[in-house]
Design a protein around this motif. Sequence first.
Motif, PDB file in Angstrom:
ATOM      1  N   HIS A 256      10.702  12.562  -4.893  1.00 55.87           N
ATOM      2  CA  HIS A 256       9.703  11.243  -4.184  1.00 55.87           C
ATOM      3  C   HIS A 256      10.583  11.079  -3.463  1.00 55.87           C
ATOM      4  CE1 HIS A 256       7.462  10.668  -8.265  1.00 55.87           C
ATOM      5  NE2 HIS A 256       8.121  10.507  -8.649  1.00 55.87           N
ATOM      6  N   PHE A 294       1.888   3.350  -1.572  1.00 53.26           N
ATOM      7  CA  PHE A 294       1.399   4.250  -2.748  1.00 53.26           C
ATOM      8  C   PHE A 294      -0.017   4.647  -2.631  1.00 53.26           C
ATOM      9  CE2 PHE A 294       4.510   0.950  -4.614  1.00 53.26           C
ATOM     10  CZ  PHE A 294       5.737   1.750  -4.586  1.00 53.26           C
ATOM     11  N   VAL A 319      -1.605  -0.283  -6.606  1.00 54.39           N
ATOM     12  CA  VAL A 319      -1.133   0.913  -7.241  1.00 54.39           C
ATOM     13  C   VAL A 319      -2.333   2.052  -6.991  1.00 54.39           C
ATOM     14  CG1 VAL A 319       0.659   0.795  -8.161  1.00 54.39           C
ATOM     15  CG2 VAL A 319      -1.192   0.567  -9.647  1.00 54.39           C
ATOM     16  N   GLY A 371       2.676   8.040  -7.107  1.00 55.05           N
ATOM     17  CA  GLY A 371       4.471   7.068  -6.525  1.00 55.05           C
ATOM     18  C   GLY A 371       4.910   7.217  -7.554  1.00 55.05           C
TER      19      GLY A 371
END
Length: 467
Positions: A256, A294, A319, A371
Amino acid sequence: MLRVAVAKLAPKQKTVFACAECGHASPKWLGQCPACRKWNTLHEELPPPEERGAPRGFGGVARSARPIPLREVEASEEARLKTGIGELDRVLGGGVVPGSLVLLGGDPGIGKSTLLLAALERLAGAVEGRPILYVTGEESARQVKLRADRLGVGAENLHLFPETDAAKVLHAAQQLEPAALAIDSIQTQYLPELTSAPGTVTQIREVTARLMGYAKTTETPTFLVGHVTKDGAIAGPRVLEHMVDTVLYFEGGGAHPYRVLRAHKNRFGSASEIGVFEMKSRGLAEVQNPSALFLSERPEGAPGSAVAAALSGTRTLLVEVQALVSPTTFGTPRRTALGVDSNRVALLAAVLEKKVGIDILGCDLFVNVAGGLTLDDPAADLATVAALASSFRDRPLDGRTLVLGEVGLAGEVRAVAQSDARLAEAARLGFVRALVPAGNARHAEAPAGFSVEPVETVAEALDRLFP
């Protein structure tokens, strides 16, 4: 005749078995801790000295000598110190409270020391020349200096102290009188009068108690860095998290590109705030617009993707909820969920089959929040349902439609909190349409050019999404 001198054997030193989770002490080893009911957590240690008398150094919090009525207590809003890092200040509740004890945990290499060093450098510039003390028990002063040069940290009043003896640390803090104190890490500190090794339950508990007493009596904000176990929890007894004022977890890392700083406990602010950072060559950079981050790689025209607006403390995040529905090749269908509760996914799938007529329970279901975020907001229920239906029907959703609402077992769509803030965030990122519960649509103040469509049931919502 041989005379055999029998030496008088010295009595064996008494030991106790302390639980690594809750700190409970037992005279003998047990498979299960009787206090917290965890298995295989009791470890043999030497007990602390029984006769201590008065606490040495800073062993407790200064209190009133007599009980006083509540109405006579004088209280005022604490003046917070700004760290200069907006995301960190947000998670702390607006800044650092004088005398607070903050525990920062996270995986190795995730950036705990990097964030702490950057925050201390900003604090050093805000306290008008007062010293800042950074105690490093894992690295030498030269190693910290190399990191500081890479991060561009060079405050003149930032002092380094490579030491693991907590008694010497407290003595140095008394002499220096810093505006802030940082301990990196709490598992490396020990008290010489305790015979147990550093990092054990007894040492961590006693060292933290001394540091808490120092922080409260001198009004010095103190930061503690804590190791984490393989399960992701902060190492040491659970009482460590109960003693401090604020517990922060640094999440992310690996593949990430960003890190999420999450508050799990905060006596001076919300315990559900998050801060988002991105790791770059010169340290951690704040992400001012996490929603855009995101959604930046969201595929266009792909089935199984829906966008929800979730609340995290006072922040609204957009999201992407992804779902994949595939025919099963085994007798028992799989249910895999990342970022959402797997039991919640099974519940929503049952609602889809019973109330809408979609034969989905016999399929493998995979749900993911893009994400790496973890959602506990029920407002994402309808987005999860829409993503599952989209993947099952192999029909994509409109890319500029927001799906919002909590789903009940009767197939109804229930109202959610702070719908106006969620709609405003969606409009700011270019969304033009939102499906919201009818209870929210009656009082919604939609932004200009934004269409709000009320829905009462899951079946009605899917009819609007797939006309």
